[in-house]
Motif scaffolding. Structure first.
Motif, PDB file in Angstrom:
ATOM      1  N   TRP A 242      12.115  19.051   4.229  1.00 53.35           N
ATOM      2  CA  TRP A 242      11.448  19.441   3.110  1.00 53.35           C
ATOM      3  C   TRP A 242      11.805  18.194   2.055  1.00 53.35           C
ATOM      4  CZ3 TRP A 242      14.066  19.850  -1.456  1.00 53.35           C
ATOM      5  CH2 TRP A 242      15.391  19.823  -1.536  1.00 53.35           C
ATOM      6  N   PRO A 243      12.801  17.566   1.950  1.00 48.11           N
ATOM      7  CA  PRO A 243      12.995  16.425   1.041  1.00 48.11           C
ATOM      8  C   PRO A 243      11.950  15.307   1.402  1.00 48.11           C
ATOM      9  CG  PRO A 243      15.177  17.225   1.779  1.00 48.11           C
ATOM     10  CD  PRO A 243      14.286  17.865   2.679  1.00 48.11           C
ATOM     11  N   PHE A 244      11.913  15.150   2.593  1.00 45.94           N
ATOM     12  CA  PHE A 244      10.779  13.943   2.864  1.00 45.94           C
ATOM     13  C   PHE A 244       9.447  14.481   2.353  1.00 45.94           C
ATOM     14  CE2 PHE A 244       7.472  12.896   5.842  1.00 45.94           C
ATOM     15  CZ  PHE A 244       7.445  11.431   5.721  1.00 45.94           C
ATOM     16  N   PHE A 245       9.281  15.769   2.624  1.00 48.19           N
ATOM     17  CA  PHE A 245       7.782  15.960   2.221  1.00 48.19           C
ATOM     18  C   PHE A 245       7.565  16.000   0.591  1.00 48.19           C
ATOM     19  CE2 PHE A 245       7.950  18.804   6.152  1.00 48.19           C
ATOM     20  CZ  PHE A 245       7.409  18.134   6.876  1.00 48.19           C
ATOM     21  N   ALA A 246       8.741  16.313  -0.245  1.00 47.23           N
ATOM     22  CA  ALA A 246       8.549  16.071  -1.536  1.00 47.23           C
ATOM     23  C   ALA A 246       8.581  14.537  -1.859  1.00 47.23           C
ATOM     24  CB  ALA A 246       9.817  16.956  -2.245  1.00 47.23           C
ATOM     25  N   LEU A 247       9.311  14.026  -1.174  1.00 44.70           N
ATOM     26  CA  LEU A 247       9.078  12.309  -1.764  1.00 44.70           C
ATOM     27  C   LEU A 247       7.676  11.823  -1.002  1.00 44.70           C
ATOM     28  CD1 LEU A 247      12.562  11.262  -0.655  1.00 44.70           C
ATOM     29  CD2 LEU A 247      11.677  11.234  -3.019  1.00 44.70           C
ATOM     30  N   ARG A 248       7.009  12.207  -0.163  1.00 46.87           N
ATOM     31  CA  ARG A 248       5.727  11.856   0.474  1.00 46.87           C
ATOM     32  C   ARG A 248       4.803  12.280  -0.538  1.00 46.87           C
ATOM     33  NH1 ARG A 248       3.108  14.234   5.790  1.00 46.87           N
ATOM     34  NH2 ARG A 248       3.149  16.152   4.247  1.00 46.87           N
ATOM     35  N   THR A 249       4.955  13.347  -1.231  1.00 45.38           N
ATOM     36  CA  THR A 249       3.969  13.650  -2.159  1.00 45.38           C
ATOM     37  C   THR A 249       3.889  13.081  -3.556  1.00 45.38           C
ATOM     38  OG1 THR A 249       3.841  15.916  -1.428  1.00 45.38           O
ATOM     39  CG2 THR A 249       3.118  15.674  -3.605  1.00 45.38           C
ATOM     40  N   LEU A 250       5.375  12.495  -3.975  1.00 46.52           N
ATOM     41  CA  LEU A 250       5.481  11.721  -4.913  1.00 46.52           C
ATOM     42  C   LEU A 250       4.871  10.304  -4.879  1.00 46.52           C
ATOM     43  CD1 LEU A 250       6.749  11.622  -7.762  1.00 46.52           C
ATOM     44  CD2 LEU A 250       8.795  10.639  -6.698  1.00 46.52           C
ATOM     45  N   TYR A 251       5.124   9.876  -3.428  1.00 45.09           N
ATOM     46  CA  TYR A 251       4.577   8.591  -2.947  1.00 45.09           C
ATOM     47  C   TYR A 251       3.032   8.768  -3.502  1.00 45.09           C
ATOM     48  CZ  TYR A 251       2.595   5.026   0.240  1.00 45.09           C
ATOM     49  OH  TYR A 251       2.130   3.746   0.627  1.00 45.09           O
ATOM     50  N   TRP A 252       2.312   9.786  -2.785  1.00 42.38           N
ATOM     51  CA  TRP A 252       0.830   9.831  -2.693  1.00 42.38           C
ATOM     52  C   TRP A 252       0.199   9.927  -4.182  1.00 42.38           C
ATOM     53  CZ3 TRP A 252       0.697  14.187   1.386  1.00 42.38           C
ATOM     54  CH2 TRP A 252       0.552  13.715   2.461  1.00 42.38           C
ATOM     55  N   GLN A 253       1.122  10.696  -5.153  1.00 38.11           N
ATOM     56  CA  GLN A 253       1.109  10.816  -6.459  1.00 38.11           C
ATOM     57  C   GLN A 253       0.839   9.407  -7.181  1.00 38.11           C
ATOM     58  OE1 GLN A 253       3.875  13.709  -7.278  1.00 38.11           O
ATOM     59  NE2 GLN A 253       2.550  15.643  -7.349  1.00 38.11           N
ATOM     60  N   GLY A 254       2.013   8.433  -6.830  1.00 34.94           N
ATOM     61  CA  GLY A 254       2.347   7.078  -7.438  1.00 34.94           C
ATOM     62  C   GLY A 254       0.816   6.223  -7.016  1.00 34.94           C
ATOM     63  N   LEU A 255       0.344   6.394  -5.760  1.00 34.68           N
ATOM     64  CA  LEU A 255      -0.793   5.688  -5.408  1.00 34.68           C
ATOM     65  C   LEU A 255      -2.031   6.210  -5.994  1.00 34.68           C
ATOM     66  CD1 LEU A 255      -0.210   5.289  -1.210  1.00 34.68           C
ATOM     67  CD2 LEU A 255      -0.100   3.657  -3.084  1.00 34.68           C
ATOM     68  N   GLN A 256      -2.072   7.339  -6.472  1.00 36.10           N
ATOM     69  CA  GLN A 256      -3.323   7.912  -6.820  1.00 36.10           C
ATOM     70  C   GLN A 256      -3.194   7.606  -8.480  1.00 36.10           C
ATOM     71  OE1 GLN A 256      -5.693   9.190  -5.774  1.00 36.10           O
ATOM     72  NE2 GLN A 256      -6.328  11.112  -6.385  1.00 36.10           N
ATOM     73  N   SER A 257      -2.275   7.356  -9.191  1.00 36.52           N
ATOM     74  CA  SER A 257      -1.986   6.880 -10.485  1.00 36.52           C
ATOM     75  C   SER A 257      -2.507   5.498 -10.456  1.00 36.52           C
ATOM     76  CB  SER A 257      -0.648   6.931 -11.084  1.00 36.52           C
ATOM     77  OG  SER A 257       0.256   6.069 -10.405  1.00 36.52           O
ATOM     78  N   LEU A 258      -2.320   4.741  -9.477  1.00 34.30           N
ATOM     79  CA  LEU A 258      -2.799   3.225  -9.540  1.00 34.30           C
ATOM     80  C   LEU A 258      -4.167   3.260  -9.424  1.00 34.30           C
ATOM     81  CD1 LEU A 258      -0.174   1.619  -7.252  1.00 34.30           C
ATOM     82  CD2 LEU A 258      -0.176   1.278  -9.716  1.00 34.30           C
ATOM     83  N   ARG A 259      -4.790   4.237  -8.437  1.00 28.01           N
ATOM     84  CA  ARG A 259      -6.209   4.106  -8.442  1.00 28.01           C
ATOM     85  C   ARG A 259      -7.008   4.683  -9.523  1.00 28.01           C
ATOM     86  NH1 ARG A 259      -4.832   7.291  -2.672  1.00 28.01           N
ATOM     87  NH2 ARG A 259      -4.751   5.466  -1.313  1.00 28.01           N
ATOM     88  N   THR A 260      -6.355   5.629 -10.206  1.00 25.96           N
ATOM     89  CA  THR A 260      -7.023   6.376 -11.477  1.00 25.96           C
ATOM     90  C   THR A 260      -6.650   5.719 -12.777  1.00 25.96           C
ATOM     91  OG1 THR A 260      -5.560   7.724 -11.215  1.00 25.96           O
ATOM     92  CG2 THR A 260      -7.407   8.188 -10.289  1.00 25.96           C
TER      93      THR A 260
END
Length: 297
Positions: A242-260
């Motif tokens: 679960w810690p990996f999954f939480a960090l993975r979502t944060l990584y995706w959120q960071g990428l999305q912030s760059l795209r948007t």
């Protein structure tokens, strides 16, 4: 009738007038608007009457997808459109959905912008709606977890909705499940990023936000398990990972912030986003531990 716009209403008097004001400004005229209200008071009914909107009243409390089904049964449009009473559509919202529909898209989602608010409003919006922020070009979603749409801004061809069997009312995440079923049958969700609603966040506190993330995480796990038929070994995966999954979502959120182009907002909110992601993932872990897998194996 081209569109039937359906909005479930329950104790929504704080935001409903702003939502309906957005419809008075729509530049697209070929639609009907249906509110389905199961509030225990008359406040939403009074607002709907002031705007002259078709209102279906239910004395029985309806959950969100039950209310949407009641609205669908009373509607006539070729394309069913959903939004929420705490969302304000842009004046060209239906025009943009119509553009995607005329290009042959049968399952369409639009962008969800944040109605101006404070810091916790920004955290809540990034945590809940990071997948559907404005700013990206329109595209087909064909890769998890991006292959899903939210009923805050959602349109589907009526015939295709019937083919899929509608919303599974046992899940809050029934919109996600509908997208999964659609993708599995060859119709991918389409993100029309120029079809924008603004979401109003009311009474946001950290406690309420974490509780909502925890509960939604449980519902999401149960929905995914019903769709994928996960084996009992998935318990170990969530307990260990679960810690990996939480960090993975944060990584995706960071990428999305760059795209948007919202990297500045991500930079301000990421610590609390990680906390929210952890609540979501722990909710999934809790649901995994509680699940009975005898029927899934």
């Amino acid at each position: 009738m081209r569109f039937s716009v359906i909005i479930p209403v329950y104790r929504s008097e704080e935001t409903l007038a702003a939502c309906l004001d957005g419809f008075r400004l729509q530049r697209y005229a070929d639609y009907e608007l249906i509110l389905v209200d199961s509030s225990p008071n008359d406040q939403c009914r009074i607002i709907a009457e002031r705007f002259g909107v078709h209102l279906i009243r239910s004395e029985k409390r309806l959950w969100m997808h039950q209310a949407r089904e009641a609205g669908i049964a009373a509607s006539q449009g070729e394309i069913i459109v959903f939004t929420d009473p705490d969302c304000v559509p842009a004046p060209d919202w239906l025009e943009q959905i119509d553009e995607a529909a005329r290009r042959g898209q049968r399952l369409i989602g639009g962008a969800i912008a944040c109605f101006p608010g404070g810091y916790w409003t920004d955290v809540a919006h990034q945590a809940k709606f990071w997948l559907w922020l404005p700013g990206r070009p329109p595209l087909v979603y064909d890769q998890p977890p991006f292959d899903t749409l939210a009923t805050a801004n959602f349109a589907i061809d009526r015939d295709w909705y019937k083919t899929l069997g509608g919303f599974d009312q046992t899940f809050v995440a029934a919109d996600t499940l509908l997208c999964f079923h659609s993708s599995s049958q060859g119709v991918k969700p389409y993100f029309q990023s120029t079809a924008i609603v603004q979401h109003i966040h009311v009474n946001i506190t950290l406690t309420a936000l974490l509780r909502e993330r925890w509960q939604r995480g449980q519902d999401y796990f149960r929905m995914r398990r019903a769709f994928r038929k996960w084996p009992s070994a998935v318990r170990l995966l969530f307990l260990a990972g679960w810690p990996f999954f939480a960090l993975r979502t944060l990584y995706w959120q960071g990428l999305q912030s760059l795209r948007t182009r919202t990297a500045d907002l991500f930079a301000k909110t990421w610590p609390w986003l990680l906390v929210c992601n952890s609540a979501w993932t722990l909710g999934q872990t809790w649901a995994a531990l509680k699940s009975d897998y005898r029927t899934a194996e």
